[in-house]
Design a protein around this motif. Structure first.
Motif, mmCIF file in Angstrom:
data_model
loop_
_atom_site.group_PDB
_atom_site.id
_atom_site.type_symbol
_atom_site.label_atom_id
_atom_site.label_comp_id
_atom_site.label_asym_id
_atom_site.label_seq_id
_atom_site.Cartn_x
_atom_site.Cartn_y
_atom_site.Cartn_z
ATOM 1 N N HIS A 157 12.301 -0.817 1.876
ATOM 2 C CA HIS A 157 11.097 -1.164 2.574
ATOM 3 C C HIS A 157 9.672 -0.931 2.014
ATOM 4 C CE1 HIS A 157 14.160 -1.229 5.845
ATOM 5 N NE2 HIS A 157 13.327 -1.948 6.472
ATOM 6 N N VAL A 158 8.988 -1.651 1.968
ATOM 7 C CA VAL A 158 7.478 -1.337 1.692
ATOM 8 C C VAL A 158 6.457 -1.640 2.737
ATOM 9 C CG1 VAL A 158 7.777 -1.929 -0.729
ATOM 10 C CG2 VAL A 158 7.014 -3.615 0.890
ATOM 11 N N PHE A 159 5.170 -0.873 2.605
ATOM 12 C CA PHE A 159 4.325 -1.050 3.683
ATOM 13 C C PHE A 159 3.208 -2.055 3.355
ATOM 14 C CE2 PHE A 159 1.070 0.010 7.079
ATOM 15 C CZ PHE A 159 1.721 0.455 7.974
ATOM 16 N N VAL A 160 2.778 -3.069 3.869
ATOM 17 C CA VAL A 160 2.068 -4.154 3.207
ATOM 18 C C VAL A 160 0.831 -4.319 4.320
ATOM 19 C CG1 VAL A 160 3.761 -5.409 1.920
ATOM 20 C CG2 VAL A 160 3.206 -5.968 4.361
ATOM 21 N N ILE A 161 -0.500 -4.562 3.658
ATOM 22 C CA ILE A 161 -1.514 -4.784 4.564
ATOM 23 C C ILE A 161 -2.510 -6.012 3.797
ATOM 24 C CG2 ILE A 161 -3.645 -3.880 5.655
ATOM 25 C CD1 ILE A 161 -2.731 -1.353 5.624
ATOM 26 N N VAL A 171 0.881 -1.262 -0.058
ATOM 27 C CA VAL A 171 -0.048 -0.083 0.077
ATOM 28 C C VAL A 171 0.947 1.311 -0.111
ATOM 29 C CG1 VAL A 171 -1.950 -1.251 1.093
ATOM 30 C CG2 VAL A 171 -0.307 0.090 2.377
ATOM 31 N N ALA A 172 2.127 1.155 0.278
ATOM 32 C CA ALA A 172 2.937 2.261 0.472
ATOM 33 C C ALA A 172 4.260 1.944 -0.119
ATOM 34 C CB ALA A 172 2.960 2.989 1.616
ATOM 35 N N LEU A 173 5.057 2.716 -0.772
ATOM 36 C CA LEU A 173 6.490 2.374 -1.353
ATOM 37 C C LEU A 173 7.559 3.016 -0.345
ATOM 38 C CD1 LEU A 173 5.109 2.771 -4.827
ATOM 39 C CD2 LEU A 173 5.967 0.725 -3.750
ATOM 40 N N PRO A 174 8.661 2.784 -0.784
ATOM 41 C CA PRO A 174 9.903 3.369 -0.052
ATOM 42 C C PRO A 174 9.731 4.973 -0.048
ATOM 43 C CG PRO A 174 10.578 1.667 -1.459
ATOM 44 C CD PRO A 174 9.206 1.791 -1.840
ATOM 45 N N GLY A 175 10.004 5.662 0.716
ATOM 46 C CA GLY A 175 10.221 7.203 0.875
ATOM 47 C C GLY A 175 8.782 7.831 0.986
ATOM 48 N N GLU A 176 7.862 6.964 0.996
ATOM 49 C CA GLU A 176 6.355 7.640 0.864
ATOM 50 C C GLU A 176 5.898 7.709 2.751
ATOM 51 O OE1 GLU A 176 4.124 6.529 -3.109
ATOM 52 O OE2 GLU A 176 3.876 5.186 -1.372
#
Length: 223
Positions: A184-188, A109-114
């Motif tokens: 990194h990434v943000f996962v849900i 749902v979100a990428l590096p730096g976001e």
């Protein structure tokens, strides 16, 4: 000099206020909720996912799943993609009853730096509301409004208490603004009620990702 200091302080406050303001919606339409059937190719692997964190109401991905373990060797990570990863360590004192399998799948749902933020079950990326089918809290394919409507239409539903609990749980989902670190990434998971993901263990190291989820395997040809 004092006047200059006052103006400088006012500028900083205004700048901070602008950074907190919600920007235009972030529309993401490349990902779709439908799960394709995939023909197996050399190099693809089958992963038997035994958890319901991606269930959108039809036992989605609670079965054999096709993984391309080499996809990200030639492609960048994109929001909306479902990835296959090794579960990272987490704070066992905070979640003493949680036991994870070695592998899992969840959606980026979100990428590096976001900067990612969750307010009342809604995802925001860089202060923009993520406008997609996976951008808000879901339980078995229904968001909070859908669950509330189900309660109104079926006041005597024997599962009423479960629905009320799910609504309360989804609405309570919040996350203070967090910058996703490089690498990194943000996962849900799609079913927030049943998913243990970056909301709990934090941004997922890209090194833990071992492939992209493509869909379900095609049925073997009849003999």
């Amino acid at each position: 000099m004092k006047r200059a200091i006052r103006y400088a302080g006012l500028f900083i406050l205004l700048l901070a206020g602008c950074q907190d303001e919600e920007g235009p919606p972030l529309k993401e339409e490349s990902a779709v909720p439908d799960i394709p059937v995939v023909e197996m190719k050399d190099g693809f692997i089958i992963y038997d996912h035994r958890y319901d964190n991606m269930d959108r109401g039809h036992h989605d991905f609670e079965a054999r799943t096709v993984i391309d373990p080499h996809y990200y060797e030639q492609h960048p990570f994109k929001r909306g993609e479902i990835v296959y990863f090794q579960n990272p360590d987490f704070d066992h004192k905070t979640y003493p009853r949680v036991t994870l399998e070695t592998w899992s799948i969840s959606r980026i749902v979100a990428l590096p730096g976001e900067t990612v933020e969750i307010k009342s079950g809604q995802i925001y990326v860089d202060h923009r509301r993520l406008e997609s089918f996976y951008g808000r809290a879901h339980r078995l394919g229904s968001d909070m409004e859908g669950l509330k409507k189900a309660l109104e239409q079926n006041p005597d539903d024997p599962m009423r208490l479960n629905l009320e609990h799910a609504i309360k749980d989804l609405a309570s989902n919040r996350l203070d603004a967090l910058r996703v670190p490089d690498g990194h990434v943000f996962v849900i998971g799609d079913d927030w009620f049943r998913s243990f993901d970056s909301r709990h263990f934090g941004p997922l190291p890209i090194g833990s990702i071992q492939g992209k989820v493509l869909g379900y395997p095609a049925d073997p040809p009849a003999k």
